[in-house]
Design a protein around this motif. Structure first.
Motif, PDB file in Angstrom:
ATOM      1  N   SER A 209      16.882 -27.686  -6.790  1.00 15.36           N
ATOM      2  CA  SER A 209      15.991 -27.552  -5.627  1.00 15.36           C
ATOM      3  C   SER A 209      16.515 -28.347  -4.438  1.00 15.36           C
ATOM      4  CB  SER A 209      14.571 -28.002  -5.985  1.00 15.36           C
ATOM      5  OG  SER A 209      14.517 -29.390  -6.265  1.00 15.36           O
ATOM      6  N   PHE A 210      17.138 -29.517  -4.701  1.00 19.19           N
ATOM      7  CA  PHE A 210      17.737 -30.277  -3.605  1.00 19.19           C
ATOM      8  C   PHE A 210      18.851 -29.463  -2.937  1.00 19.19           C
ATOM      9  CE2 PHE A 210      16.775 -34.564  -5.911  1.00 19.19           C
ATOM     10  CZ  PHE A 210      15.442 -34.437  -5.585  1.00 19.19           C
ATOM     11  N   LEU A 211      19.684 -28.838  -3.760  1.00 22.68           N
ATOM     12  CA  LEU A 211      20.789 -28.037  -3.224  1.00 22.68           C
ATOM     13  C   LEU A 211      20.269 -26.848  -2.424  1.00 22.68           C
ATOM     14  CD1 LEU A 211      23.098 -28.068  -6.373  1.00 22.68           C
ATOM     15  CD2 LEU A 211      23.531 -29.265  -4.215  1.00 22.68           C
ATOM     16  N   ASP A 212      19.233 -26.207  -2.924  1.00 25.01           N
ATOM     17  CA  ASP A 212      18.647 -25.076  -2.199  1.00 25.01           C
ATOM     18  C   ASP A 212      18.099 -25.520  -0.846  1.00 25.01           C
ATOM     19  OD1 ASP A 212      19.262 -23.406  -4.299  1.00 25.01           O
ATOM     20  OD2 ASP A 212      17.225 -23.400  -5.140  1.00 25.01           O
ATOM     21  N   SER A 213      17.451 -26.681  -0.831  1.00 25.36           N
ATOM     22  CA  SER A 213      16.894 -27.198   0.424  1.00 25.36           C
ATOM     23  C   SER A 213      17.994 -27.517   1.418  1.00 25.36           C
ATOM     24  CB  SER A 213      16.066 -28.457   0.146  1.00 25.36           C
ATOM     25  OG  SER A 213      14.935 -28.166  -0.643  1.00 25.36           O
ATOM     26  N   LYS A 214      19.080 -28.107   0.945  1.00 25.80           N
ATOM     27  CA  LYS A 214      20.170 -28.460   1.839  1.00 25.80           C
ATOM     28  C   LYS A 214      20.874 -27.218   2.397  1.00 25.80           C
ATOM     29  CE  LYS A 214      21.160 -33.127   0.358  1.00 25.80           C
ATOM     30  NZ  LYS A 214      21.277 -33.679   1.716  1.00 25.80           N
TER      31      LYS A 214
END
Length: 385
Positions: A279-284
């Motif tokens: 989810s962090f990667l998707d947000s970034k």
């Protein structure tokens, strides 16, 4: 409007009107639960289930055969270089455009950093320029790569994946093979980044990661060593736990080593963070796309995008000012800070720092240009684009 005003307007169109920091961690998962378990069981230090679990998660996620968790990324790189054969009096090729920890880890081995240039494609070491440089500045002596000027052995090559963008590993691996160099990846910033389908940190002899508070996931302070070699993994674990020989009660140590093991309470935080990494990667990535749209309308600056064939974690979103406008960088930094937007420049080049002024270096013209034109902008995973 001026370039700095245009930049502020573009950032505000994405992040809103509130004060915004460069990068802060996000704790939305099992962090409290796992840390409470450490406290309830009293396993907060170097013994506990979360250290093993964290290492297993890391190995599975990155595709590395082994992961050894340590207290920080610098310690990880220090041990990796030692096990790669770096000795007192050697030289190690590292980018001039990097965080000081890369150079410091070389120094901890009693070796000297040897600074090399970067390229515009990925902000990492330029393999074409480096090959040309080594061809004229080194000689082969007894199978070793020797600096003609200093007479010292160049033992290793350390690419750093700048701001999470994978360096040109194919080109650098070929140089390592041709010049008999150990390749150790400084992947401190690139958890979640892939070079042509393979996770960064898994292509060299070793890869090293950092989980500092501002990284894509955090353990508070922490790092890890990645390797596919079972014997090197065993040695890394032994060296980072004071070289203690396993025994039910005796304290025997068979070599001088280091107290670098990651504490269980830090690993607990890391386990919860790894569960949220996707989810962090998707947000970034969503944040990059929003910024990219905003900055596509502005002349004089561009948002740096992942290299072709690679997938970046977009750890820090990065602006590169066009050369005709580079004199405005300090104004942009001051103006953004004054308006509540935290930005920062790239690092001062390593060869310009007092401890490293006399270290060997090739022509660093592009690294120098890049360091004068890079600005990192707010990149936290909790910024909703």
């Amino acid at each position: 409007m001026s370039l700095s005003q245009n930049i502020i307007s573009a950032i505000r169109s994405v992040v809103g009107s509130n004060r915004v920091v460069l990068h802060e961690p996000s704790f939305q998962g099992n962090e409290w639960l796992y840390i409470k378990e450490c406290l309830d069981t009293t396993f907060v230090s170097s013994v506990g289930q979360f250290v093993d679990r964290f290492e297993t998660y890391l190995a599975e996620y990155t595709g590395a055969a082994y992961a050894v968790s340590v207290v920080n990324g610098t310690a990880a790189l220090h041990i990796a270089l030692l096990l790669a054969g770096v000795q007192q009096g050697d030289e190690v090729l590292i980018p001039a455009l990097t965080f000081v920890a890369t150079a410091n880890a070389v120094s901890y081995c009693g070796a000297s950093p040897h600074f090399v240039d970067s390229n515009e494609h990925d902000m990492g070491i330029d393999p074409v320029k480096l090959r040309q440089y080594l061809a004229v500045s080194t000689e082969r002596c007894g199978g070793k790569c020797v600096n003609k000027t200093t007479g010292k052995v160049i033992r290793a090559l350390v690419p750093m994946h700048t701001f999470g963008h994978p360096a040109d590993l194919d080109g650098l691996l070929k140089i390592a093979r041709d010049f008999n160099l150990a390749l150790v990846e400084d992947a401190a910033e690139s958890l979640g980044s892939y070079y042509h389908g393979r996770h960064t940190g898994t292509l060299g002899l070793f890869g090293t990661l950092s989980f500092n508070g501002n990284k894509i996931i955090t353990t508070g302070g922490g790092g890890a060593i990645l390797t596919n070699d079972p014997e090197l993994a065993r040695k890394a674990r032994h060296l980072t736990t004071t070289a203690k020989i396993s025994h039910a009660w005796e304290y025997r140590h068979d070599e001088i080593a280091y107290n670098y093991r990651m504490p269980n309470i830090n690993a607990a935080l890391g386990c919860a963070q790894l569960e949220q990494l996707t989810s962090f990667l998707d947000s970034k990535r969503a944040l990059f796309e929003a910024y990219n749209d905003a900055f596509s309308k502005i002349d004089g600056v561009r948002l740096f995008a992942e290299p072709t064939g690679c997938r970046s974690n977009y750890w820090l979103q990065t602006l590169i000012i066009d050369e005709p406008y580079e004199s405005q960088r300090e104004v942009i930094l001051k103006t953004t800070h004054d308006t509540g937007i935290m930005t920062r420049p790239a690092w001062v080049l390593m060869n310009e720092l007092v401890p490293y002024l006399n270290c060997p270096a090739m022509d660093l013209s592009f690294a120098k240009s890049l360091s004068a034109r890079v600005i990192n902008i707010p990149s936290s995973p909790n910024i909703k684009a």
